[in-house]
Motif scaffolding. Structure first.
Motif, PDB file in Angstrom:
ATOM      1  N   THR A   1     -29.935 -42.416  -4.289  1.00 51.86           N
ATOM      2  CA  THR A   1     -28.940 -41.407  -4.661  1.00 51.86           C
ATOM      3  C   THR A   1     -27.522 -41.921  -4.452  1.00 51.86           C
ATOM      4  OG1 THR A   1     -30.431 -39.567  -4.143  1.00 51.86           O
ATOM      5  CG2 THR A   1     -28.072 -39.094  -4.130  1.00 51.86           C
ATOM      6  N   THR A   2     -27.229 -42.405  -3.249  1.00 46.99           N
ATOM      7  CA  THR A   2     -25.864 -42.844  -2.951  1.00 46.99           C
ATOM      8  C   THR A   2     -25.501 -44.116  -3.704  1.00 46.99           C
ATOM      9  OG1 THR A   2     -26.686 -43.995  -0.967  1.00 46.99           O
ATOM     10  CG2 THR A   2     -25.838 -41.758  -0.677  1.00 46.99           C
ATOM     11  N   LEU A   3     -26.476 -45.026  -3.879  1.00 42.75           N
ATOM     12  CA  LEU A   3     -26.198 -46.274  -4.594  1.00 42.75           C
ATOM     13  C   LEU A   3     -25.911 -46.005  -6.064  1.00 42.75           C
ATOM     14  CD1 LEU A   3     -25.991 -49.326  -4.484  1.00 42.75           C
ATOM     15  CD2 LEU A   3     -28.474 -49.471  -4.826  1.00 42.75           C
ATOM     16  N   ALA A   4     -26.703 -45.105  -6.670  1.00 42.70           N
ATOM     17  CA  ALA A   4     -26.474 -44.764  -8.082  1.00 42.70           C
ATOM     18  C   ALA A   4     -25.126 -44.084  -8.253  1.00 42.70           C
ATOM     19  CB  ALA A   4     -27.594 -43.854  -8.585  1.00 42.70           C
ATOM     20  N   ASP A   5     -24.792 -43.164  -7.346  1.00 47.31           N
ATOM     21  CA  ASP A   5     -23.501 -42.476  -7.432  1.00 47.31           C
ATOM     22  C   ASP A   5     -22.353 -43.468  -7.255  1.00 47.31           C
ATOM     23  OD1 ASP A   5     -24.672 -40.048  -7.897  1.00 47.31           O
ATOM     24  OD2 ASP A   5     -24.584 -39.375  -5.810  1.00 47.31           O
ATOM     25  N   PHE A   6     -22.529 -44.441  -6.361  1.00 40.57           N
ATOM     26  CA  PHE A   6     -21.495 -45.454  -6.162  1.00 40.57           C
ATOM     27  C   PHE A   6     -21.306 -46.301  -7.421  1.00 40.57           C
ATOM     28  CE2 PHE A   6     -20.356 -49.837  -4.929  1.00 40.57           C
ATOM     29  CZ  PHE A   6     -19.104 -49.596  -4.386  1.00 40.57           C
ATOM     30  N   ALA A   7     -22.429 -46.716  -8.029  1.00 45.24           N
ATOM     31  CA  ALA A   7     -22.351 -47.541  -9.238  1.00 45.24           C
ATOM     32  C   ALA A   7     -21.762 -46.757 -10.403  1.00 45.24           C
ATOM     33  CB  ALA A   7     -23.743 -48.065  -9.597  1.00 45.24           C
ATOM     34  N   ASP A   8     -22.194 -45.510 -10.553  1.00 49.66           N
ATOM     35  CA  ASP A   8     -21.771 -44.709 -11.702  1.00 49.66           C
ATOM     36  C   ASP A   8     -20.326 -44.223 -11.585  1.00 49.66           C
ATOM     37  OD1 ASP A   8     -24.334 -44.998 -12.645  1.00 49.66           O
ATOM     38  OD2 ASP A   8     -25.021 -43.068 -11.867  1.00 49.66           O
ATOM     39  N   ARG A   9     -19.936 -43.832 -10.366  1.00 46.34           N
ATOM     40  CA  ARG A   9     -18.642 -43.168 -10.190  1.00 46.34           C
ATOM     41  C   ARG A   9     -17.582 -44.070  -9.564  1.00 46.34           C
ATOM     42  NH1 ARG A   9     -21.653 -37.758  -7.742  1.00 46.34           N
ATOM     43  NH2 ARG A   9     -22.848 -37.269  -9.636  1.00 46.34           N
ATOM     44  N   SER A  10     -17.902 -44.689  -8.443  1.00 47.64           N
ATOM     45  CA  SER A  10     -16.902 -45.498  -7.746  1.00 47.64           C
ATOM     46  C   SER A  10     -16.579 -46.793  -8.486  1.00 47.64           C
ATOM     47  CB  SER A  10     -17.380 -45.817  -6.321  1.00 47.64           C
ATOM     48  OG  SER A  10     -17.534 -44.625  -5.570  1.00 47.64           O
ATOM     49  N   LEU A  11     -17.583 -47.419  -9.109  1.00 45.39           N
ATOM     50  CA  LEU A  11     -17.333 -48.656  -9.844  1.00 45.39           C
ATOM     51  C   LEU A  11     -16.748 -48.398 -11.226  1.00 45.39           C
ATOM     52  CD1 LEU A  11     -20.467 -50.860  -8.999  1.00 45.39           C
ATOM     53  CD2 LEU A  11     -18.196 -50.913  -7.954  1.00 45.39           C
ATOM     54  N   GLY A  12     -16.812 -47.128 -11.652  1.00 45.66           N
ATOM     55  CA  GLY A  12     -16.198 -46.758 -12.925  1.00 45.66           C
ATOM     56  C   GLY A  12     -16.952 -47.193 -14.163  1.00 45.66           C
ATOM     57  N   ILE A  13     -18.241 -47.535 -14.025  1.00 47.21           N
ATOM     58  CA  ILE A  13     -19.006 -47.964 -15.206  1.00 47.21           C
ATOM     59  C   ILE A  13     -19.722 -46.791 -15.873  1.00 47.21           C
ATOM     60  CG2 ILE A  13     -19.313 -50.318 -14.384  1.00 47.21           C
ATOM     61  CD1 ILE A  13     -22.059 -49.619 -13.411  1.00 47.21           C
ATOM     62  N   GLY A  14     -19.674 -45.620 -15.236  1.00 47.31           N
ATOM     63  CA  GLY A  14     -20.259 -44.429 -15.842  1.00 47.31           C
ATOM     64  C   GLY A  14     -21.778 -44.437 -15.806  1.00 47.31           C
ATOM     65  N   TYR A  15     -22.356 -43.310 -16.211  1.00 44.16           N
ATOM     66  CA  TYR A  15     -23.814 -43.190 -16.216  1.00 44.16           C
ATOM     67  C   TYR A  15     -24.492 -44.155 -17.184  1.00 44.16           C
ATOM     68  CZ  TYR A  15     -23.056 -38.938 -13.488  1.00 44.16           C
ATOM     69  OH  TYR A  15     -22.681 -38.051 -12.523  1.00 44.16           O
ATOM     70  N   PRO A  16     -23.980 -44.341 -18.406  1.00 48.13           N
ATOM     71  CA  PRO A  16     -24.625 -45.306 -19.316  1.00 48.13           C
ATOM     72  C   PRO A  16     -24.624 -46.719 -18.744  1.00 48.13           C
ATOM     73  CG  PRO A  16     -23.160 -43.858 -20.534  1.00 48.13           C
ATOM     74  CD  PRO A  16     -22.883 -43.622 -19.092  1.00 48.13           C
ATOM     75  N   GLY A  17     -23.462 -47.155 -18.228  1.00 46.58           N
ATOM     76  CA  GLY A  17     -23.371 -48.493 -17.667  1.00 46.58           C
ATOM     77  C   GLY A  17     -24.235 -48.645 -16.424  1.00 46.58           C
TER      78      GLY A  17
END
Length: 251
Positions: A86-102
Motif C-alpha cells: 500500500t505505502t510503496l504503491a502510493d509513494f510510486a504513484d503520488r510522491s514520484l509523480g509518475i501517476g497510477y498508469p506509470g
C-alpha cells in the motif's frame, strides 16, 4: 526428496476457499493499515514504506526459517506484504509523480520480471513447489510485487477512472468470478490462474479498504482507519480458526 520431507518443508497453505477469503481480508487490512500509518499517523509514504519494510523483512525471515507450516506466521507475512504494498504503491504513484498508469506499468514489469527469473532459476513458479529456501524467497518477492501492483490498480480504477469504490469492487469481483469459471470449465494452467487470482484480490482489497475509510461524500463509509483495521484483523483471526488450514501438497 521424499514425500514426508517435502510436506514438512512446504510452509504455504493449501489453496482452498478459506485461503481466498482470508487473502481478501488480509489485502483489505493492508490498505486500511497502510493508510493508517502513512496518512492518519502522518508518517508519509516514504517513512511508512520504511517502517513496513522492516516489518516485512523481519516476518519473511521468520517464515523462511520456520521448519513447518504455521497459519499465524504465514498470514502475518501476507499482511506485511499488503501493508508495504500500500505505502510503496502510493509513494510510486503520488510522491514520484509518475501517476497510477506509470506506477502500474513499473510494478507490472517488476512482477513479470520476478516470475521470469523465478521460472528460469527453478523451472516452475507453482506454489506447490515452495519447499526450498530459494523457492520461498522468490515466492515472497513475487507476492510483494503483486500486492504493490494490486494497490496501484485498485486506486487507478476507483479514483482516476472515476468508477468509485463500489463499482471498482464489482469489476474486480467479476473478474475473479471469471477466473473461477475458467478454473472449473477449462484446462488452462492452474499456476497461471492462481497468480492471476492472487493479483486480482489485491485491487479488490484496496478498493474495499478505501470504501470503508474514505469520506461519505467521496463514496466511502468514513470509518476510522484504526477501527476498520482492528475489525479486519479480528475477522482474519476468526477465519484462521474457522477454516482449518494445512500445508499445501508439495511435488
Amino acid at each position: 526428496m521424499n514425500t514426508d520431507l517435502e510436506k514438512a518443508l512446504s510452509k504455504v497453505p493449501e489453496v482452498t476457499l478459506g485461503f481466498w477469503i482470508i487473502k481478501i481480508l488480509a489485502t483489505t487490512l493492508g490498505e486500511t493499515g497502510g493508510d493508517a500509518v502513512s496518512m492518519s499517523m502522518g508518517f508519509g509514504y516514504l517513512a511508512g514504506t520504511a517502517i513496513f519494510a522492516i516489518i516485512f523483512l523481519t516476518v519473511v525471515w521468520v517464515q523462511i526459517k520456520a521448519t513447518h507450516f504455521s497459519p499465524f506466521t504465514y498470514w502475518t507475512t501476507i499482511i506485511a506484504t499488503t501493508t508495504i504494498g500500500t505505502t510503496l504503491a502510493d509513494f510510486a504513484d503520488r510522491s514520484l509523480g509518475i501517476g497510477y498508469p506509470g506506477g502500474s506499468l513499473l510494478l507490472l514489469t517488476l512482477l513479470l520480471l520476478s516470475l521470469f527469473i523465478w521460472h528460469r532459476a527453478l523451472g516452475t513458479i507453482s506454489v506447490q513447489s515452495i519447499t526450498t529456501y530459494k523457492a520461498e524467497i522468490f515466492y515472497w518477492v513475487t507476492i510483494m510485487f503483486s500486492q504493490t501492483l494490486g494497490t496501484a490498480l485498485g486506486d487507478w480504477t476507483a479514483d482516476t477512472a472515476g468508477l468509485g469504490y463500489t463499482a471498482a469492487a464489482g469489476i474486480f469481483s467479476g473478474l475473479l468470478a471469471i477466473i473461477v469459471l475458467i478454473y472449473f470449465k477449462t484446462n488452462i494452467s492452474r499456476t497461471a490462474l492462481f497468480w492471476t487470482a492472487f493479483i486480482l484480490t489485491r485491487p479488490l482489497g484496496a478498493v474495499v479498504g478505501d470504501f470503508l475509510d474514505k469520506p461519505i461524500d467521496h463514496g466511502g463509509l468514513e470509518l476510522s482507519r484504526y477501527t476498520a483495521s482492528i475489525l479486519l484483523l479480528i475477522a482474519i483471526i476468526v477465519c484462521t480458526f474457522v477454516f482449518k488450514q494445512r500445508a499445501g501438497k508439495a511435488h
